[in-house]
Scaffold this motif. Structure first.
Motif, PDB file in Angstrom:
ATOM      1  N   GLU A   1       0.858  -1.188   0.000  1.00  0.00           N
ATOM      2  CA  GLU A   1       0.000   0.000   0.000  1.00  0.00           C
ATOM      3  C   GLU A   1       0.888   1.230   0.000  1.00  0.00           C
ATOM      4  N   ILE A   2       0.686   2.113  -0.978  1.00  0.00           N
ATOM      5  CA  ILE A   2       1.520   3.305  -1.087  1.00  0.00           C
ATOM      6  C   ILE A   2       0.717   4.597  -0.888  1.00  0.00           C
ATOM      7  N   GLY A   3      -0.563   4.462  -0.520  1.00  0.00           N
ATOM      8  CA  GLY A   3      -1.352   5.653  -0.269  1.00  0.00           C
ATOM      9  C   GLY A   3      -2.835   5.339  -0.209  1.00  0.00           C
ATOM     10  N   GLN A   4      -3.611   6.367   0.038  1.00  0.00           N
ATOM     11  CA  GLN A   4      -5.063   6.251   0.022  1.00  0.00           C
ATOM     12  C   GLN A   4      -5.649   7.454  -0.697  1.00  0.00           C
ATOM     13  N   MET A   5      -6.833   7.271  -1.259  1.00  0.00           N
ATOM     14  CA  MET A   5      -7.522   8.362  -1.943  1.00  0.00           C
ATOM     15  C   MET A   5      -9.000   8.332  -1.594  1.00  0.00           C
ATOM     16  N   GLY A   6      -9.612   9.508  -1.643  1.00  0.00           N
ATOM     17  CA  GLY A   6     -11.039   9.617  -1.385  1.00  0.00           C
ATOM     18  C   GLY A   6     -11.815   9.768  -2.677  1.00  0.00           C
ATOM     19  N   MET A   7     -13.116   9.554  -2.584  1.00  0.00           N
ATOM     20  CA  MET A   7     -13.984   9.685  -3.750  1.00  0.00           C
ATOM     21  C   MET A   7     -15.125  10.639  -3.430  1.00  0.00           C
ATOM     22  N   VAL A   8     -15.631  11.245  -4.480  1.00  0.00           N
ATOM     23  CA  VAL A   8     -16.787  12.130  -4.386  1.00  0.00           C
ATOM     24  C   VAL A   8     -17.988  11.409  -4.993  1.00  0.00           C
ATOM     25  N   HIS A   9     -19.119  11.485  -4.319  1.00  0.00           N
ATOM     26  CA  HIS A   9     -20.355  10.868  -4.792  1.00  0.00           C
ATOM     27  C   HIS A   9     -21.347  11.972  -5.154  1.00  0.00           C
ATOM     28  N   ILE A  10     -21.685  12.043  -6.412  1.00  0.00           N
ATOM     29  CA  ILE A  10     -22.701  12.998  -6.866  1.00  0.00           C
ATOM     30  C   ILE A  10     -23.990  12.225  -7.074  1.00  0.00           C
ATOM     31  N   ASP A  11     -24.999  12.526  -6.263  1.00  0.00           N
ATOM     32  CA  ASP A  11     -26.263  11.792  -6.276  1.00  0.00           C
ATOM     33  C   ASP A  11     -27.349  12.649  -6.932  1.00  0.00           C
ATOM     34  N   LYS A  12     -27.707  12.278  -8.166  1.00  0.00           N
ATOM     35  CA  LYS A  12     -28.770  12.970  -8.890  1.00  0.00           C
ATOM     36  C   LYS A  12     -29.945  12.048  -9.191  1.00  0.00           C
ATOM     37  N   GLY A  13     -30.023  10.945  -8.434  1.00  0.00           N
ATOM     38  CA  GLY A  13     -31.104   9.993  -8.651  1.00  0.00           C
ATOM     39  C   GLY A  13     -30.570   8.585  -8.837  1.00  0.00           C
ATOM     40  N   THR A  14     -31.417   7.688  -9.282  1.00  0.00           N
ATOM     41  CA  THR A  14     -31.056   6.265  -9.349  1.00  0.00           C
ATOM     42  C   THR A  14     -30.266   5.906 -10.603  1.00  0.00           C
ATOM     43  N   SER A  15     -30.234   6.766 -11.605  1.00  0.00           N
ATOM     44  CA  SER A  15     -29.520   6.470 -12.853  1.00  0.00           C
ATOM     45  C   SER A  15     -28.072   6.931 -12.742  1.00  0.00           C
ATOM     46  N   TYR A  16     -27.125   5.968 -12.869  1.00  0.00           N
ATOM     47  CA  TYR A  16     -25.703   6.265 -12.705  1.00  0.00           C
ATOM     48  C   TYR A  16     -24.947   6.103 -14.019  1.00  0.00           C
ATOM     49  N   ILE A  17     -23.912   6.922 -14.161  1.00  0.00           N
ATOM     50  CA  ILE A  17     -22.920   6.740 -15.219  1.00  0.00           C
ATOM     51  C   ILE A  17     -21.627   6.308 -14.536  1.00  0.00           C
ATOM     52  N   ARG A  18     -21.000   5.265 -15.061  1.00  0.00           N
ATOM     53  CA  ARG A  18     -19.801   4.707 -14.429  1.00  0.00           C
ATOM     54  C   ARG A  18     -18.556   5.249 -15.118  1.00  0.00           C
ATOM     55  N   TYR A  19     -17.656   5.809 -14.312  1.00  0.00           N
ATOM     56  CA  TYR A  19     -16.371   6.266 -14.828  1.00  0.00           C
ATOM     57  C   TYR A  19     -15.461   5.054 -14.974  1.00  0.00           C
ATOM     58  N   ARG A  20     -14.682   5.015 -16.036  1.00  0.00           N
ATOM     59  CA  ARG A  20     -13.863   3.834 -16.334  1.00  0.00           C
ATOM     60  C   ARG A  20     -12.716   3.667 -15.322  1.00  0.00           C
ATOM     61  N   TYR A  21     -12.324   4.745 -14.655  1.00  0.00           N
ATOM     62  CA  TYR A  21     -11.120   4.714 -13.828  1.00  0.00           C
ATOM     63  C   TYR A  21     -11.454   4.895 -12.349  1.00  0.00           C
ATOM     64  N   GLY A  22     -10.540   4.399 -11.496  1.00  0.00           N
ATOM     65  CA  GLY A  22     -10.727   4.548 -10.066  1.00  0.00           C
ATOM     66  C   GLY A  22     -11.397   3.334  -9.451  1.00  0.00           C
ATOM     67  N   ALA A  23     -11.618   3.398  -8.147  1.00  0.00           N
ATOM     68  CA  ALA A  23     -12.159   2.265  -7.386  1.00  0.00           C
ATOM     69  C   ALA A  23     -13.688   2.239  -7.479  1.00  0.00           C
ATOM     70  N   GLN A  24     -14.197   2.090  -8.683  1.00  0.00           N
ATOM     71  CA  GLN A  24     -15.635   2.138  -8.897  1.00  0.00           C
ATOM     72  C   GLN A  24     -16.361   0.971  -8.231  1.00  0.00           C
ATOM     73  N   ARG A  25     -15.735  -0.198  -8.190  1.00  0.00           N
ATOM     74  CA  ARG A  25     -16.395  -1.338  -7.557  1.00  0.00           C
ATOM     75  C   ARG A  25     -16.610  -1.086  -6.073  1.00  0.00           C
ATOM     76  N   ILE A  26     -15.635  -0.437  -5.441  1.00  0.00           N
ATOM     77  CA  ILE A  26     -15.771  -0.113  -4.019  1.00  0.00           C
ATOM     78  C   ILE A  26     -16.920   0.864  -3.818  1.00  0.00           C
ATOM     79  N   ALA A  27     -17.016   1.847  -4.706  1.00  0.00           N
ATOM     80  CA  ALA A  27     -18.079   2.854  -4.599  1.00  0.00           C
ATOM     81  C   ALA A  27     -19.462   2.223  -4.740  1.00  0.00           C
ATOM     82  N   PHE A  28     -19.630   1.366  -5.734  1.00  0.00           N
ATOM     83  CA  PHE A  28     -20.950   0.770  -5.936  1.00  0.00           C
ATOM     84  C   PHE A  28     -21.274  -0.290  -4.882  1.00  0.00           C
ATOM     85  N   ARG A  29     -20.240  -0.890  -4.314  1.00  0.00           N
ATOM     86  CA  ARG A  29     -20.483  -1.796  -3.185  1.00  0.00           C
ATOM     87  C   ARG A  29     -21.045  -1.034  -1.993  1.00  0.00           C
ATOM     88  N   HIS A  30     -20.633   0.226  -1.851  1.00  0.00           N
ATOM     89  CA  HIS A  30     -21.200   1.044  -0.776  1.00  0.00           C
ATOM     90  C   HIS A  30     -22.698   1.222  -0.993  1.00  0.00           C
TER      91      HIS A  30
END
Length: 268
Positions: A160-189
């Protein structure tokens, strides 16, 4: 006898994309516009546009799309550049130390490589593609956004060489997935809190993500680089994820890079 160098070419349907056309594609990717790419290559804009049209006729798919801020590569265009780059590395009899990362950690990695004076090739893609490249020995180390990828292979070494945070923009139930970053962790939340949602599209473009009108997750470091301020709908602490350096066998170059990244973690 002059040394022979083998180069990879891109081909589709028996027709090839020339090295000069690939130069134009790469220049557009780096500069963000066709006109700027033409200036980089010291050619006219009309010649650059012609090369782009010819590439599109070979692939049968657009490789570049216009945006309000210029031009960006499509998913197909990015994959062509990356495939040719990796093929060149594979064909080279003197492959240099090669590191793969995503746009999330690109600046961090380039800064660390510069500080150590390491002579390296850099491959930018998503975590899945980068880990497949590691499995094929096309790269020596992957800087990984999503730690889930290391769980499937006990032979991998990681730090482990670091940690990063994510921003969640909630505009309803329809999501667009960004190709990069820890998206699986975000959607698991979202799954953990039983939130109803659908992932209706995916994008490689940060601008398209932000302007989509849909809900999304994105690493805060990407927003900070562009001085974009967005308020997260979820406590960022719940979306924080580790950044890992992943490799199969250690080496002096890997140890030097990891130590430099660890220094930055300690001072962050």
């Amino acid at each position: 006898m002059e040394k022979i160098r083998i180069k990879a070419v891109a081909a589709s349907g028996g027709r090839t994309i020339t090295e000069r056309q690939l130069d134009v594609l790469n220049a557009v990717n780096e500069s963000g516009s066709i006109n700027a790419a033409a200036r980089m290559l010291n050619i006219s804009a009309s010649v650059a546009y012609r090369h782009i049209r010819e590439m599109g006729s070979v692939t049968g798919e657009p490789l570049i799309k216009a945006t309000p801020r210029g031009s960006v590569l499509t998913k197909h265009g990015i994959e062509i550049l990356r495939s040719v780059r990796l093929a060149d590395i594979r064909l080279s009899s003197e492959r240099r130390f090669t590191v793969a990362c995503s746009p999330v950690t690109e600046e961090l990695l380039m800064s660390a490589l510069s500080s150590t004076g390491t002579d390296a090739d850099l491959v930018i893609s998503d975590d899945g593609m980068n880990m497949r490249s590691l499995g094929k020995d096309d790269v020596d180390v992957v800087i990984l956004d999503d730690p889930v990828h290391v769980l499937d292979d006990a032979a991998l070494q990681w730090q482990e060489i670091g940690q990063m945070g994510m921003v969640h923009i909630d505009k309803g139930t329809s999501y667009i997935r960004y190709r990069y970053g820890a998206q699986r962790i975000a959607f698991r939340h979202l799954d953990s809190i039983s939130k109803e949602y659908t992932i209706d599209s995916e994008t490689l473009s940060l601008n398209d993500l932000i302007n989509s009108g849909k809900s999304f997750f994105v690493d805060d470091v990407l927003l900070m680089r562009k001085n974009i301020k967005l308020r997260s709908s979820t406590d960022p602490a719940l979306l924080r994820h580790s950044i890992l350096a992943v490799y199969r066998e250690t080496s002096e170059d890997i140890e030097r890079l990891v130590n430099e990244l660890l220094k930055r973690k300690q001072h962050s």
